[in-house]
Design an enzyme around this catalytic site. Structure first.
Site, mmCIF file in Angstrom:
data_model
loop_
_atom_site.group_PDB
_atom_site.id
_atom_site.type_symbol
_atom_site.label_atom_id
_atom_site.label_comp_id
_atom_site.label_asym_id
_atom_site.label_seq_id
_atom_site.Cartn_x
_atom_site.Cartn_y
_atom_site.Cartn_z
ATOM 1 N N LYS A 186 14.316 -2.024 -6.445
ATOM 2 C CA LYS A 186 14.089 -1.687 -5.030
ATOM 3 C C LYS A 186 13.786 -2.974 -4.266
ATOM 4 O O LYS A 186 12.695 -3.512 -4.342
ATOM 5 C CB LYS A 186 12.939 -0.696 -4.855
ATOM 6 C CG LYS A 186 13.102 0.016 -3.521
ATOM 7 C CD LYS A 186 11.843 0.306 -2.762
ATOM 8 C CE LYS A 186 11.027 -0.789 -2.214
ATOM 9 N NZ LYS A 186 11.538 -1.442 -0.977
ATOM 10 N N GLY A 239 4.896 -9.120 -4.490
ATOM 11 C CA GLY A 239 4.581 -8.747 -3.114
ATOM 12 C C GLY A 239 3.127 -9.035 -2.821
ATOM 13 O O GLY A 239 2.501 -9.898 -3.454
ATOM 14 N N SER A 240 2.581 -8.287 -1.896
ATOM 15 C CA SER A 240 1.220 -8.568 -1.440
ATOM 16 C C SER A 240 0.176 -8.076 -2.441
ATOM 17 O O SER A 240 0.421 -7.157 -3.230
ATOM 18 C CB SER A 240 0.992 -7.883 -0.094
ATOM 19 O OG SER A 240 1.151 -6.489 -0.248
ATOM 20 N N THR A 241 -1.002 -8.670 -2.351
ATOM 21 C CA THR A 241 -2.093 -8.281 -3.257
ATOM 22 C C THR A 241 -2.507 -6.832 -3.008
ATOM 23 O O THR A 241 -2.787 -6.088 -3.955
ATOM 24 C CB THR A 241 -3.271 -9.256 -3.077
ATOM 25 O OG1 THR A 241 -2.834 -10.552 -3.522
ATOM 26 C CG2 THR A 241 -4.488 -8.826 -3.876
ATOM 27 N N GLU A 261 3.072 -10.199 -9.377
ATOM 28 C CA GLU A 261 3.087 -11.532 -8.752
ATOM 29 C C GLU A 261 2.679 -11.342 -7.308
ATOM 30 O O GLU A 261 3.443 -10.771 -6.522
ATOM 31 C CB GLU A 261 4.487 -12.143 -8.846
ATOM 32 C CG GLU A 261 4.946 -12.427 -10.258
ATOM 33 C CD GLU A 261 4.151 -13.525 -10.927
ATOM 34 O OE1 GLU A 261 3.502 -14.318 -10.219
ATOM 35 O OE2 GLU A 261 4.162 -13.574 -12.167
ATOM 36 N N CYS A 295 5.126 -17.767 -1.560
ATOM 37 C CA CYS A 295 3.811 -17.464 -2.135
ATOM 38 C C CYS A 295 3.073 -18.716 -2.587
ATOM 39 O O CYS A 295 1.850 -18.730 -2.614
ATOM 40 C CB CYS A 295 3.972 -16.503 -3.304
ATOM 41 S SG CYS A 295 5.166 -17.111 -4.511
ATOM 42 N N GLU A 397 -4.531 -14.705 3.279
ATOM 43 C CA GLU A 397 -3.149 -15.186 3.304
ATOM 44 C C GLU A 397 -2.517 -14.888 4.666
ATOM 45 O O GLU A 397 -2.512 -13.743 5.100
ATOM 46 C CB GLU A 397 -2.349 -14.492 2.198
ATOM 47 C CG GLU A 397 -0.951 -15.067 2.048
ATOM 48 C CD GLU A 397 -0.118 -14.337 1.008
ATOM 49 O OE1 GLU A 397 -0.137 -13.095 1.005
ATOM 50 O OE2 GLU A 397 0.553 -15.008 0.204
HETATM 51 P P1 NAD Z 1 4.751 -6.132 0.298
HETATM 52 O O1 NAD Z 1 3.690 -5.974 -0.727
HETATM 53 O O2 NAD Z 1 4.542 -5.525 1.636
HETATM 54 O O3 NAD Z 1 6.133 -5.520 -0.228
HETATM 55 C C1 NAD Z 1 6.740 -5.971 -1.426
HETATM 56 C C2 NAD Z 1 7.670 -4.895 -1.948
HETATM 57 O O4 NAD Z 1 6.870 -3.764 -2.321
HETATM 58 C C3 NAD Z 1 8.688 -4.383 -0.924
HETATM 59 O O5 NAD Z 1 9.887 -4.064 -1.589
HETATM 60 C C4 NAD Z 1 8.023 -3.118 -0.406
HETATM 61 O O6 NAD Z 1 8.937 -2.170 0.093
HETATM 62 C C5 NAD Z 1 7.355 -2.602 -1.673
HETATM 63 N N1 NAD Z 1 6.193 -1.723 -1.434
HETATM 64 C C6 NAD Z 1 5.375 -1.688 -0.347
HETATM 65 N N2 NAD Z 1 4.461 -0.704 -0.498
HETATM 66 C C7 NAD Z 1 4.697 -0.120 -1.702
HETATM 67 C C8 NAD Z 1 4.083 0.941 -2.423
HETATM 68 N N3 NAD Z 1 3.046 1.600 -1.928
HETATM 69 N N4 NAD Z 1 4.569 1.257 -3.637
HETATM 70 C C9 NAD Z 1 5.608 0.582 -4.166
HETATM 71 N N5 NAD Z 1 6.258 -0.424 -3.524
HETATM 72 C C10 NAD Z 1 5.790 -0.777 -2.309
HETATM 73 O O7 NAD Z 1 5.031 -7.699 0.403
HETATM 74 P P2 NAD Z 1 6.023 -8.449 1.392
HETATM 75 O O8 NAD Z 1 5.397 -8.454 2.748
HETATM 76 O O9 NAD Z 1 7.407 -7.930 1.201
HETATM 77 O O10 NAD Z 1 6.011 -9.931 0.766
HETATM 78 C C11 NAD Z 1 5.043 -10.891 1.086
HETATM 79 C C12 NAD Z 1 3.993 -10.957 0.006
HETATM 80 O O11 NAD Z 1 4.595 -11.215 -1.250
HETATM 81 C C13 NAD Z 1 3.011 -12.085 0.226
HETATM 82 O O12 NAD Z 1 1.712 -11.613 -0.043
HETATM 83 C C14 NAD Z 1 3.417 -13.122 -0.803
HETATM 84 O O13 NAD Z 1 2.401 -13.997 -1.222
HETATM 85 C C15 NAD Z 1 3.879 -12.251 -1.920
HETATM 86 N N6 NAD Z 1 4.767 -12.983 -2.825
HETATM 87 C C16 NAD Z 1 4.297 -13.326 -4.058
HETATM 88 C C17 NAD Z 1 5.096 -14.061 -4.931
HETATM 89 C C18 NAD Z 1 4.613 -14.469 -6.293
HETATM 90 O O14 NAD Z 1 5.434 -14.844 -7.118
HETATM 91 N N7 NAD Z 1 3.323 -14.421 -6.573
HETATM 92 C C19 NAD Z 1 6.384 -14.420 -4.529
HETATM 93 C C20 NAD Z 1 6.824 -14.049 -3.263
HETATM 94 C C21 NAD Z 1 6.009 -13.310 -2.410
#
Ligand code: NAD
Length: 494
Positions: A186, A239-241, A261, A295, A397
């Site tokens: 996804k 994604g986000s924490t 991650e 990130c 962040e």
């Molecule tokens: P996000 O957490 O909003 O979304 C990430 C993914 O998760 C998207 O595909 C989203 O649709 C999905 N998602 C959202 N809510 C969900 C839920 N309740 N259940 C399942 N899936 C869900 O993050 P974002 O805004 O897309 O990305 C930015 C974040 O990602 C930043 O915090 C960044 O630091 C982090 N990031 C981390 C790394 C790493 O390797 N540590 C790499 C890139 C980005």
């Protein structure tokens, strides 16, 4: 490659499961769609299917049907399919580069130099690694032999963010497929384009049906349905924490493996004995690459007090030379932020920083490149100083082109500030002292420490964060192990 206006799912190519090769919804006529917007112009250019739990279930079923044959293929044959997929992306390089830039707002030259080549490399790297994997342990004893085997898990879920769309999507699905699993991926609903194109490329080369399924849609609906599906054996999430924590809780209730991650608030630490010219150039790159939306971006720049002024002058010269502009132009160093919502969030952070007493050294708000980008979401690279290490701007962040500068008195003070957040993803340290490099490297609470460099990567080395930056490690054998069940088989041969 022709890209349609309506971007659907890829579920069991060719209609396995009784549905067309790509559909917005199982029930024709009731498909919900989300707008896909070009960040550089603010204009809608496509729609993406808002996947539902029914779509996720359909994809899981297709993957389950494909699993026996895919997992039984010799590793070299799985690797060969992944090589073909990598080649199919490479053959369509120009289209993938243009799409990634259009979807994210990043400069075309960045997508061409970084995003798409790395996505291809991810597929090729794990295709090669699985062919030559030799991790099996064997302990022959009198009468018995213990041997380990790495078995695939089954159907796994891969959820990726918008900042490096195809790069991070393939970083997950490549090890999952190589290890013999079938995947339901996804991608982010904010940047669905290149994942859709990957599905098309896979269908074009006749990639085995049902092995790689891509469900589009929002996190709370399609993403949550994937996490909660009873037949998903593992979730790899970037994604986000906040979302990662929620996924960890829900997956734990089913005792499902997760690799997480998450976010970062990474320090760049400059000691007085560093080469200040190089450190300033690289600190600017670390802070503002991809509009600060990586990130591992260094968003807190800590500088030894005795060279603070000299370093700040050099840093401001580098930041002042960065050009924000149309992603189509080769001269643009920074493009647009990914969405209106994210642009608003970063602007709100700048207000918070001002209220916390920040002095704005450069940037400080939106900028308008004009022309076709007059309605795009551009923010000038911003450097702030005069903030306390404990304030929100230095703790949370922001994930945009915003970095803070802080002086430190000595090594202990540098470590206290660097380690003084809930995050622990990456640190970058600049020093001429080998002894200090080792000492500080060991004392930093982060999964990655770069000494006199930033974002120097080797795909075989573990990648991941500590504290609130994540759980688990990706990369090389770590990723293959995550996507495998390691069994010990003991044979009594007496
Ligand atoms: P996000 O957490 O909003 O979304 C990430 C993914 O998760 C998207 O595909 C989203 O649709 C999905 N998602 C959202 N809510 C969900 C839920 N309740 N259940 C399942 N899936 C869900 O993050 P974002 O805004 O897309 O990305 C930015 C974040 O990602 C930043 O915090 C960044 O630091 C982090 N990031 C981390 C790394 C790493 O390797 N540590 C790499 C890139 C980005």
């Amino acid at each position: 490659m022709d890209i349609p206006r309506d971007l659907g799912h890829w579920i069991g190519f060719g209609g396995a499961g009784g549905r067309p090769a790509q559909s917005g919804d199982a029930r024709p006529g009731r498909t919900a769609w989300l707008d896909v917007v070009e960040p550089a112009t603010g204009a809608t250019f496509a729609r993406v299917a808002a996947g539902t739990a029914a779509d996720v279930d359909c994809a899981v079923r297709a993957a389950q049907r494909a699993f026996p044959a895919w997992s039984a293929l010799p590793a070299a044959e799985r690797g060969a399919w992944m090589e073909r997929l990598a080649q199919a992306v490479e053959d369509r390089m120009d289209a993938f580069v243009a799409a990634e830039s259009r979807d994210t707002g990043k400069p075309v030259h960045v997508a061409r130099a970084v995003d798409i080549p790395r996505a291809i490399l991810n597929l090729r790297y794990f295709a090669g690694l699985i062919r030559f994997r030799t991790e099996t342990q064997s302990r022959p004893r009198p009468g018995v032999t213990h041997t380990t085997v790495h078995a695939p898990l089954g159907v796994v879920g891969c959820i990726s963010p918008w900042n490096l769309p195809l790069y991070l999507f393939t970083w997950k699905i490549a090890p999952a497929l190589a290890a013999g699993n079938c995947v339901v991926g996804k991608p982010s609903e904010v940047t669905p384009l290149t994942a859709w194109m990957l599905g098309q490329a896979a269908a074009d080369i006749g990639f085995p049906e049902g092995v790689l399924n891509i469900v589009q849609g929002t996190g709370p609906e399609a993403g949550a349905a994937l996490v909660e599906h009873p037949d998903i054996k593992a979730i790899s999430f970037t994604g986000s924490t906040t979302v990662g924590r929620d996924i960890a809780v829900r997956a734990a209730s089913r005792l499902v493996k997760t690799s997480l991650e998450l976010g970062g608030k990474n320090p760049t630490i400059v000691f007085a004995d560093a080469d200040l010219d190089t450190a300033a150039r690289e600190a600017a790159r670390a802070a503002f690459a991809n509009q600060g939306q990586i990130c591992v971006c260094g968003s807190r720049i800590l500088v030894e007090a005795s060279v603070y002024d000299a370093f700040r002058e050099r840093l401001m010269a580098h930041v002042g030379a960065l050009r924000v502009g149309d992603p189509l132009e080769a001269t643009s160093d920074l493009g647009a932020l990914v969405s209106q919502a994210h642009f608003d969030k970063v602007c709100a952070w700048l207000e918070i920083a001002r209220a916390e007493g920040a002095r704005i050294l450069t940037g400080g708000g939106p900028t308008n490149p004009g022309g076709r980008c007059a309605s795009g979401w551009f923010i000038a690279p911003t450097l702030l100083e005069g903030l306390s290490p404990e304030c929100r701007t230095n703790q949370e962040e922001i994930f945009g082109p915003v970095a803070t500068l802080q002086p430190f008195e000595n090594e202990a003070d540098a470590l206290r500030q660097a380690n003084g957040t809930h995050y622990g993803l990456a640190s970058s340290v600049w020093t001429a002292s080998l002894a200090r490099a080792h000492r500080v490297g060991n004392a930093l609470e982060s999964g990655l420490v770069w000494i006199n460099c930033w974002m120097e990567r080797d795909l075989g080395m573990p990648f991941g964060g500590v504290k609130q930056s994540g759980l688990g490690r990706e990369g090389g054998h770590h990723a293959l192990d995550f996507f495998s069940e390691i069994k010990t088989i003991t044979v009594n041969h007496e």
